[in-house]
Write a protein that holds these residues in place. Structure first.
Motif, PDB file in Angstrom:
ATOM      1  N   ALA A   1      11.140 -10.445   1.064  1.00 21.50           N
ATOM      2  CA  ALA A   1      11.148 -11.048  -0.273  1.00 21.50           C
ATOM      3  C   ALA A   1      10.254 -10.293  -1.250  1.00 21.50           C
ATOM      4  N   ASN A   2       9.125  -9.805  -0.775  1.00 17.35           N
ATOM      5  CA  ASN A   2       8.203  -9.122  -1.679  1.00 17.35           C
ATOM      6  C   ASN A   2       8.736  -7.785  -2.182  1.00 17.35           C
ATOM      7  N   HIS A   3       9.775  -7.264  -1.547  1.00 18.08           N
ATOM      8  CA  HIS A   3      10.377  -6.000  -1.978  1.00 18.08           C
ATOM      9  C   HIS A   3      11.465  -6.184  -3.039  1.00 18.08           C
ATOM     10  N   LEU A   4      11.988  -7.385  -3.160  1.00 19.23           N
ATOM     11  CA  LEU A   4      13.230  -7.577  -3.917  1.00 19.23           C
ATOM     12  C   LEU A   4      13.157  -7.096  -5.355  1.00 19.23           C
ATOM     13  N   SER A   5      12.111  -7.458  -6.073  1.00 22.65           N
ATOM     14  CA  SER A   5      12.093  -7.175  -7.506  1.00 22.65           C
ATOM     15  C   SER A   5      12.138  -5.676  -7.790  1.00 22.65           C
ATOM     16  N   TYR A   6      11.305  -4.918  -7.097  1.00 29.59           N
ATOM     17  CA  TYR A   6      11.272  -3.483  -7.382  1.00 29.59           C
ATOM     18  C   TYR A   6      12.477  -2.751  -6.809  1.00 29.59           C
ATOM     19  N   LEU A   7      12.997  -3.193  -5.671  1.00 31.19           N
ATOM     20  CA  LEU A   7      14.226  -2.581  -5.165  1.00 31.19           C
ATOM     21  C   LEU A   7      15.367  -2.809  -6.146  1.00 31.19           C
ATOM     22  N   PHE A   8      15.457  -4.017  -6.658  1.00 28.39           N
ATOM     23  CA  PHE A   8      16.522  -4.336  -7.612  1.00 28.39           C
ATOM     24  C   PHE A   8      16.425  -3.471  -8.866  1.00 28.39           C
ATOM     25  N   LEU A   9      15.224  -3.379  -9.420  1.00 33.25           N
ATOM     26  CA  LEU A   9      15.057  -2.580 -10.636  1.00 33.25           C
ATOM     27  C   LEU A   9      15.287  -1.102 -10.363  1.00 33.25           C
ATOM     28  N   LEU A  10      14.897  -0.638  -9.178  1.00 32.75           N
ATOM     29  CA  LEU A  10      15.162   0.748  -8.811  1.00 32.75           C
ATOM     30  C   LEU A  10      16.660   1.040  -8.803  1.00 32.75           C
ATOM     31  N   THR A  11      17.457   0.088  -8.326  1.00 37.46           N
ATOM     32  CA  THR A  11      18.899   0.309  -8.281  1.00 37.46           C
ATOM     33  C   THR A  11      19.535   0.345  -9.663  1.00 37.46           C
ATOM     34  N   LYS A  12      18.767  -0.027 -10.677  1.00 39.68           N
ATOM     35  CA  LYS A  12      19.248   0.044 -12.059  1.00 39.68           C
ATOM     36  C   LYS A  12      18.884   1.377 -12.724  1.00 39.68           C
ATOM     37  N   THR A  13      18.302   2.296 -11.969  1.00 40.00           N
ATOM     38  CA  THR A  13      17.851   3.576 -12.518  1.00 40.00           C
ATOM     39  C   THR A  13      18.651   4.733 -11.933  1.00 40.00           C
ATOM     40  N   PRO A  14      18.501   5.944 -12.494  1.00 39.62           N
ATOM     41  CA  PRO A  14      19.170   7.116 -11.932  1.00 39.62           C
ATOM     42  C   PRO A  14      18.694   7.492 -10.527  1.00 39.62           C
ATOM     43  N   LYS A  15      17.623   6.867 -10.052  1.00 36.97           N
ATOM     44  CA  LYS A  15      17.126   7.140  -8.706  1.00 36.97           C
ATOM     45  C   LYS A  15      17.600   6.099  -7.693  1.00 36.97           C
ATOM     46  N   ALA A  16      18.662   5.403  -8.033  1.00 38.37           N
ATOM     47  CA  ALA A  16      19.219   4.404  -7.110  1.00 38.37           C
ATOM     48  C   ALA A  16      19.655   5.033  -5.796  1.00 38.37           C
ATOM     49  N   GLU A  17      19.948   6.334  -5.805  1.00 36.46           N
ATOM     50  CA  GLU A  17      20.384   6.991  -4.570  1.00 36.46           C
ATOM     51  C   GLU A  17      19.303   7.022  -3.508  1.00 36.46           C
TER      52      GLU A  17
ATOM     53  N   HIS B   1       0.788  -1.238   0.000  1.00 29.88           N
ATOM     54  CA  HIS B   1       0.000   0.000   0.000  1.00 29.88           C
ATOM     55  C   HIS B   1       0.821   1.290   0.000  1.00 29.88           C
ATOM     56  N   HIS B   2       2.094   1.201   0.322  1.00 31.97           N
ATOM     57  CA  HIS B   2       2.921   2.410   0.390  1.00 31.97           C
ATOM     58  C   HIS B   2       4.140   2.345  -0.544  1.00 31.97           C
ATOM     59  N   PHE B   3       4.927   1.264  -0.418  1.00 33.11           N
ATOM     60  CA  PHE B   3       6.132   1.136  -1.243  1.00 33.11           C
ATOM     61  C   PHE B   3       5.790   0.948  -2.718  1.00 33.11           C
ATOM     62  N   TYR B   4       4.959  -0.029  -3.011  1.00 34.46           N
ATOM     63  CA  TYR B   4       4.654  -0.370  -4.404  1.00 34.46           C
ATOM     64  C   TYR B   4       4.043   0.791  -5.192  1.00 34.46           C
ATOM     65  N   PRO B   5       3.041   1.517  -4.651  1.00 34.88           N
ATOM     66  CA  PRO B   5       2.448   2.601  -5.445  1.00 34.88           C
ATOM     67  C   PRO B   5       3.429   3.711  -5.800  1.00 34.88           C
ATOM     68  N   ALA B   6       4.477   3.867  -5.009  1.00 31.35           N
ATOM     69  CA  ALA B   6       5.476   4.894  -5.312  1.00 31.35           C
ATOM     70  C   ALA B   6       6.563   4.370  -6.249  1.00 31.35           C
ATOM     71  N   VAL B   7       7.051   3.152  -6.002  1.00 29.38           N
ATOM     72  CA  VAL B   7       8.195   2.654  -6.765  1.00 29.38           C
ATOM     73  C   VAL B   7       7.799   2.139  -8.149  1.00 29.38           C
ATOM     74  N   SER B   8       6.593   1.575  -8.279  1.00 29.89           N
ATOM     75  CA  SER B   8       6.204   0.967  -9.548  1.00 29.89           C
ATOM     76  C   SER B   8       6.204   1.962 -10.714  1.00 29.89           C
ATOM     77  N   PRO B   9       5.530   3.112 -10.605  1.00 29.53           N
ATOM     78  CA  PRO B   9       5.557   4.050 -11.729  1.00 29.53           C
ATOM     79  C   PRO B   9       6.940   4.654 -11.953  1.00 29.53           C
ATOM     80  N   LEU B  10       7.742   4.718 -10.898  1.00 25.09           N
ATOM     81  CA  LEU B  10       9.095   5.248 -11.039  1.00 25.09           C
ATOM     82  C   LEU B  10       9.958   4.300 -11.874  1.00 25.09           C
ATOM     83  N   VAL B  11       9.888   3.019 -11.554  1.00 25.99           N
ATOM     84  CA  VAL B  11      10.631   2.018 -12.324  1.00 25.99           C
ATOM     85  C   VAL B  11      10.123   1.957 -13.761  1.00 25.99           C
TER      86      VAL B  11
END
Length: 216
Positions: free
Chosen positions: A166-182, A103-113
């Motif tokens: 475990a449920n965070h792994l996929s989007y965290l990983f993809l986020l680290t592949k973007t300019p917003k990895a910081e 409800h909090h992490f996914y709605p923010a990270v998904s459109p960013l990735v």
């Protein structure tokens, strides 16, 4: 026993989410391609597995289910004694952080990735306004994670790796592949948590199977 079938695209974050837990449990499975680009997810054969026409879907013997988080809960529960116990009970922290991810992490990270990684892969350009909005949203969410992890929590639900991590792994990983990895790297406790969960053998096996384009 026939191998478990995970239907979807191997580059899909939601498919990756399920694959990570299947690998964590040491289960044999195969990814059955469902190409969204050709509309395969709307074909009758796939709609028989998921009437909503979304990936992934999972077939485990006679059991068929969809929604990646439901799939992961099913895997972690049915195969509870195999590999690490990802759903210790009772665990208020586990239930809380499963909901936080959804409800909090996914709605923010998904459109960013999508804007920074997936859209360019499809030949599009990121929308700077959308990126800025969701980066700001995710920063606020990760500030809460930082404060929580700073209280001596090695993992989200305490001292053990669980489905919440475990449920965070996929989007965290993809986020680290973007300019917003910081957004991860600039928060020491979030980064320490990521550094621990991202080197698990099951996750490294999952990453090795992700078919990134050569330029990604």
């Amino acid at each position: 026993m026939a191998p478990i079938k995970l239907y979807g695209m191997a580059l899909s974050p939601n498919v990756i989410r399920a694959a990570a837990v299947l690998n964590e449990k040491g289960l044999d499975f195969e990814i059955v391609p469902v190409d969204l680009r050709t509309g395969a997810h709307k074909h009758p054969d796939f709609l028989a597995l998921n009437p909503f026409g979304q990936i992934p879907a999972l077939q485990d013997g006679d059991e068929v289910l969809y929604e990646s988080r439901a799939i992961n809960r099913y895997i972690a529960t049915k195969y509870k004694s195999q590999g690490p116990d990802l759903v210790p009970t009772p665990s208020a922290k586990l239930e809380t952080w499963l909901e936080v991810e959804s409800h909090h992490f996914y709605p923010a990270v998904s459109p960013l990735v999508f804007q920074l990684l997936i859209k360019p892969m499809l030949g599009g350009a990121p929308d700077a306004e959308v990126v800025d909005k969701h980066a700001a949203d995710l920063a606020k969410v990760l500030d809460v994670y930082e404060a929580h992890l700073a209280k001596g929590n090695k993992y989200l639900a305490g001292d053990a790796y669980t489905l919440a991590d475990a449920n965070h792994l996929s989007y965290l990983f993809l986020l680290t592949k973007t300019p917003k990895a910081e957004l991860v790297a600039s928060r020491p406790h979030v980064k320490a948590w990521w550094d621990v969960i991202s080197v698990r053998p099951a996750w490294l096996k999952t990453v090795a199977a992700i078919p990134f384009p050569p330029s990604a």
